[in-house]
Design a protein around this motif. Structure first.
Motif, mmCIF file in Angstrom:
data_model
loop_
_atom_site.group_PDB
_atom_site.id
_atom_site.type_symbol
_atom_site.label_atom_id
_atom_site.label_comp_id
_atom_site.label_asym_id
_atom_site.label_seq_id
_atom_site.Cartn_x
_atom_site.Cartn_y
_atom_site.Cartn_z
ATOM 1 N N LEU A 1 0.805 -1.215 0.000
ATOM 2 C CA LEU A 1 0.000 0.000 0.000
ATOM 3 C C LEU A 1 0.843 1.272 0.000
ATOM 4 O O LEU A 1 1.632 1.511 0.919
ATOM 5 C CB LEU A 1 -0.911 0.002 1.229
ATOM 6 C CG LEU A 1 -1.857 1.201 1.385
ATOM 7 C CD1 LEU A 1 -2.837 1.287 0.214
ATOM 8 C CD2 LEU A 1 -2.610 1.111 2.714
ATOM 9 N N ASP A 2 0.651 2.082 -1.038
ATOM 10 C CA ASP A 2 1.187 3.439 -1.083
ATOM 11 C C ASP A 2 0.130 4.371 -0.491
ATOM 12 O O ASP A 2 -1.056 4.035 -0.454
ATOM 13 C CB ASP A 2 1.493 3.807 -2.534
ATOM 14 C CG ASP A 2 2.179 5.155 -2.673
ATOM 15 O OD1 ASP A 2 2.762 5.629 -1.681
ATOM 16 O OD2 ASP A 2 2.129 5.722 -3.780
ATOM 17 N N PHE A 3 0.526 5.540 -0.017
ATOM 18 C CA PHE A 3 -0.423 6.516 0.523
ATOM 19 C C PHE A 3 -0.750 7.605 -0.501
ATOM 20 O O PHE A 3 -1.886 7.781 -0.894
ATOM 21 C CB PHE A 3 0.138 7.179 1.781
ATOM 22 C CG PHE A 3 0.149 6.324 3.020
ATOM 23 C CD1 PHE A 3 -0.329 5.019 3.002
ATOM 24 C CD2 PHE A 3 0.644 6.823 4.223
ATOM 25 C CE1 PHE A 3 -0.313 4.229 4.138
ATOM 26 C CE2 PHE A 3 0.662 6.048 5.370
ATOM 27 C CZ PHE A 3 0.182 4.750 5.331
ATOM 28 N N ASP A 4 0.305 8.342 -0.923
ATOM 29 C CA ASP A 4 0.107 9.515 -1.786
ATOM 30 C C ASP A 4 -0.329 9.079 -3.181
ATOM 31 O O ASP A 4 0.321 8.256 -3.829
ATOM 32 C CB ASP A 4 1.398 10.329 -1.868
ATOM 33 C CG ASP A 4 1.918 10.724 -0.494
ATOM 34 O OD1 ASP A 4 1.115 10.743 0.456
ATOM 35 O OD2 ASP A 4 3.131 11.004 -0.368
ATOM 36 N N GLY A 5 -1.442 9.629 -3.631
ATOM 37 C CA GLY A 5 -1.976 9.247 -4.931
ATOM 38 C C GLY A 5 -2.803 7.981 -4.883
ATOM 39 O O GLY A 5 -3.296 7.520 -5.913
ATOM 40 N N GLU B 1 -1.968 13.216 -4.518
ATOM 41 C CA GLU B 1 -0.524 12.952 -4.437
ATOM 42 C C GLU B 1 0.310 14.159 -3.999
ATOM 43 O O GLU B 1 1.458 14.001 -3.601
ATOM 44 C CB GLU B 1 -0.014 12.463 -5.796
ATOM 45 C CG GLU B 1 -0.154 13.442 -6.954
ATOM 46 C CD GLU B 1 0.964 14.458 -7.054
ATOM 47 O OE1 GLU B 1 2.077 14.166 -6.594
ATOM 48 O OE2 GLU B 1 0.705 15.566 -7.573
ATOM 49 N N ASP B 2 -0.244 15.379 -4.038
ATOM 50 C CA ASP B 2 0.543 16.576 -3.761
ATOM 51 C C ASP B 2 0.644 16.822 -2.253
ATOM 52 O O ASP B 2 0.028 17.722 -1.692
ATOM 53 C CB ASP B 2 -0.074 17.786 -4.457
ATOM 54 C CG ASP B 2 0.884 18.983 -4.472
ATOM 55 O OD1 ASP B 2 2.026 18.838 -3.987
ATOM 56 O OD2 ASP B 2 0.483 20.057 -4.954
ATOM 57 N N VAL C 1 1.481 -4.365 3.743
ATOM 58 C CA VAL C 1 2.879 -3.943 3.834
ATOM 59 C C VAL C 1 2.961 -2.553 3.227
ATOM 60 O O VAL C 1 2.527 -2.337 2.092
ATOM 61 C CB VAL C 1 3.816 -4.914 3.088
ATOM 62 C CG1 VAL C 1 5.241 -4.351 3.043
ATOM 63 C CG2 VAL C 1 3.829 -6.277 3.772
ATOM 64 N N LEU C 2 3.481 -1.608 3.970
ATOM 65 C CA LEU C 2 3.535 -0.222 3.519
ATOM 66 C C LEU C 2 4.670 -0.026 2.512
ATOM 67 O O LEU C 2 5.830 -0.311 2.816
ATOM 68 C CB LEU C 2 3.732 0.717 4.706
ATOM 69 C CG LEU C 2 2.658 0.641 5.800
ATOM 70 C CD1 LEU C 2 2.976 1.625 6.921
ATOM 71 C CD2 LEU C 2 1.268 0.917 5.226
ATOM 72 N N SER C 3 4.314 0.442 1.320
ATOM 73 C CA SER C 3 5.314 0.741 0.294
ATOM 74 C C SER C 3 5.478 2.245 0.109
ATOM 75 O O SER C 3 6.126 2.689 -0.829
ATOM 76 C CB SER C 3 4.915 0.092 -1.042
ATOM 77 O OG SER C 3 3.615 0.497 -1.437
ATOM 78 N N THR C 4 4.898 3.004 1.011
ATOM 79 C CA THR C 4 4.876 4.462 0.925
ATOM 80 C C THR C 4 6.133 5.107 1.507
ATOM 81 O O THR C 4 6.770 4.561 2.416
ATOM 82 C CB THR C 4 3.650 5.008 1.689
ATOM 83 O OG1 THR C 4 3.700 6.428 1.726
ATOM 84 C CG2 THR C 4 3.596 4.465 3.119
ATOM 85 N N THR C 5 6.447 6.299 0.996
ATOM 86 C CA THR C 5 7.558 7.085 1.543
ATOM 87 C C THR C 5 7.331 7.426 3.013
ATOM 88 O O THR C 5 8.293 7.636 3.767
ATOM 89 C CB THR C 5 7.718 8.386 0.734
ATOM 90 O OG1 THR C 5 7.924 8.057 -0.638
ATOM 91 C CG2 THR C 5 8.899 9.204 1.230
ATOM 92 N N ASP D 1 -0.599 1.546 -6.165
ATOM 93 C CA ASP D 1 0.424 2.589 -6.250
ATOM 94 C C ASP D 1 0.083 3.549 -7.380
ATOM 95 O O ASP D 1 -0.545 3.153 -8.368
ATOM 96 C CB ASP D 1 1.798 1.972 -6.509
ATOM 97 C CG ASP D 1 2.917 2.743 -5.864
ATOM 98 O OD1 ASP D 1 3.148 3.897 -6.279
ATOM 99 O OD2 ASP D 1 3.561 2.218 -4.950
ATOM 100 N N ASP D 2 0.511 4.804 -7.229
ATOM 101 C CA ASP D 2 0.323 5.759 -8.331
ATOM 102 C C ASP D 2 1.600 5.920 -9.135
ATOM 103 O O ASP D 2 1.641 6.704 -10.084
ATOM 104 C CB ASP D 2 -0.141 7.120 -7.797
ATOM 105 C CG ASP D 2 0.964 7.852 -7.036
ATOM 106 O OD1 ASP D 2 1.774 7.174 -6.363
ATOM 107 O OD2 ASP D 2 1.004 9.093 -7.098
#
Length: 288
Positions: A133-137, A142-143, A181-185, A246-247
């Motif tokens: 899981l990504d967060f932004d976008g 995404e901004d 599983v977090l794939s985010t920055t 993901d974006d």
């Protein structure tokens, strides 16, 4: 070489046969040149053409080779379908992100059966269903901007952080066995625990880890495309089935595209039709 050492670390059963006519001047190269890779070396095909080299290596190691990949620096003619070949950029070699992603994908696809490569402590999610899981976008616009005083905030009028988290909660409700599983920055900036705390409980309680952890060289991790980061975690964690939201459409080889849903960077998972695509992907994961 450092990247290959780390990429192969979870697969203790991967062995190496050297094929190089330009560096080594004998059939028995000096293992000292290989550093940490030396214990993996089982032979050399010095002086043979590519086809003959691979056939010889497979013939000699017939009883202990389940899968093979020939990594070469230039295209060559080989019988179609007989060999697995990865052609590197002649100048960048294994440092090319595209090559790294392809090699990571091959390691995941072959799924070596050994589990002890991780040591006594296996990562959570091994053999389970995992959502990267990504967060932004994905969960919001995404901004996202960062401030020491304000922390993370959105620079997008009419949007709010984690505005689509409830939607993802609802989509996952029929599947209590799915881990996240977090794939985010955010996991690199706030740690896995700190990033997970910002999620609603229905998502937070599913989090078992992140693609980033503090023992990794940070700059090297940041330089990798998102797809490579995720595939390396798939290699370490070895989920039975996985899906990524993901974006960022970078570093995803064609062979794993069925595992990835790329979201609209402004609308995230709220974009028209995306919720239905996620629901269908989750259903497929549980039918396999």
């Amino acid at each position: 070489m450092p990247w290959l050492v780390e990429a192969l670390r979870p697969w203790s059963d991967v062995r190496i046969v050297l094929h190089s006519t330009g560096i080594y001047n004998s059939a028995l190269p000096d293992r000292g040149h290989l550093g940490e890779m030396a214990p993996r070396l089982i032979g050399s095909t010095y002086g043979l053409p590519h086809k003959d080299a691979l056939e010889a290596a497979l013939r000699v190691n017939k009883q202990r080779v389940d899968h093979h990949l020939m990594v070469i620096a230039h295209s060559t003619v080989l019988p179609e379908g007989q060999f697995n070949v990865l052609v590197c950029d002649a100048e960048l070699g294994l440092s090319a992100q595209k090559t790294q992603a392809a090699l990571s994908a091959w390691l995941w696809r072959t799924r070596p059966p050994l589990r002890d490569a991780f040591g006594a402590k296996l990562p959570k999610g091994v053999g389970e269903h995992v959502l990267y899981l990504d967060f932004d976008g994905v969960l919001h616009h995404e901004d996202v901007r960062w401030s020491l005083k304000r922390g993370p905030f959105l620079n997008a009028q009419g949007h709010s952080l984690f505005e689509h988290a409830a939607l993802l909660e609802d989509l996952l409700k029929p599947y209590p066995q799915v881990h996240i599983v977090l794939s985010t920055t955010w996991a690199r900036v706030f740690s896995c625990y700190g990033a997970a705390k910002r999620l609603p409980s229905g998502l937070r309680d599913r989090v078992v880890g992140a693609t980033w952890h503090s023992a990794m060289p940070e700059q090297a991790f940041k330089d990798k495309p998102r797809g490579t980061q995720v595939l390396e975690d798939v290699g370490r964690r070895r989920p039975a089935h996985w899906l990524a939201l993901d974006d960022t459409d970078e570093g995803w080889p064609p062979e794993v595209r069925d595992h990835v849903l790329i979201t609209d960077e402004q609308l995230g998972i709220s974009a028209p039709g995306m919720a239905e695509r996620i629901a269908a992907a989750l259903q497929r994961m549980h039918r396999i």
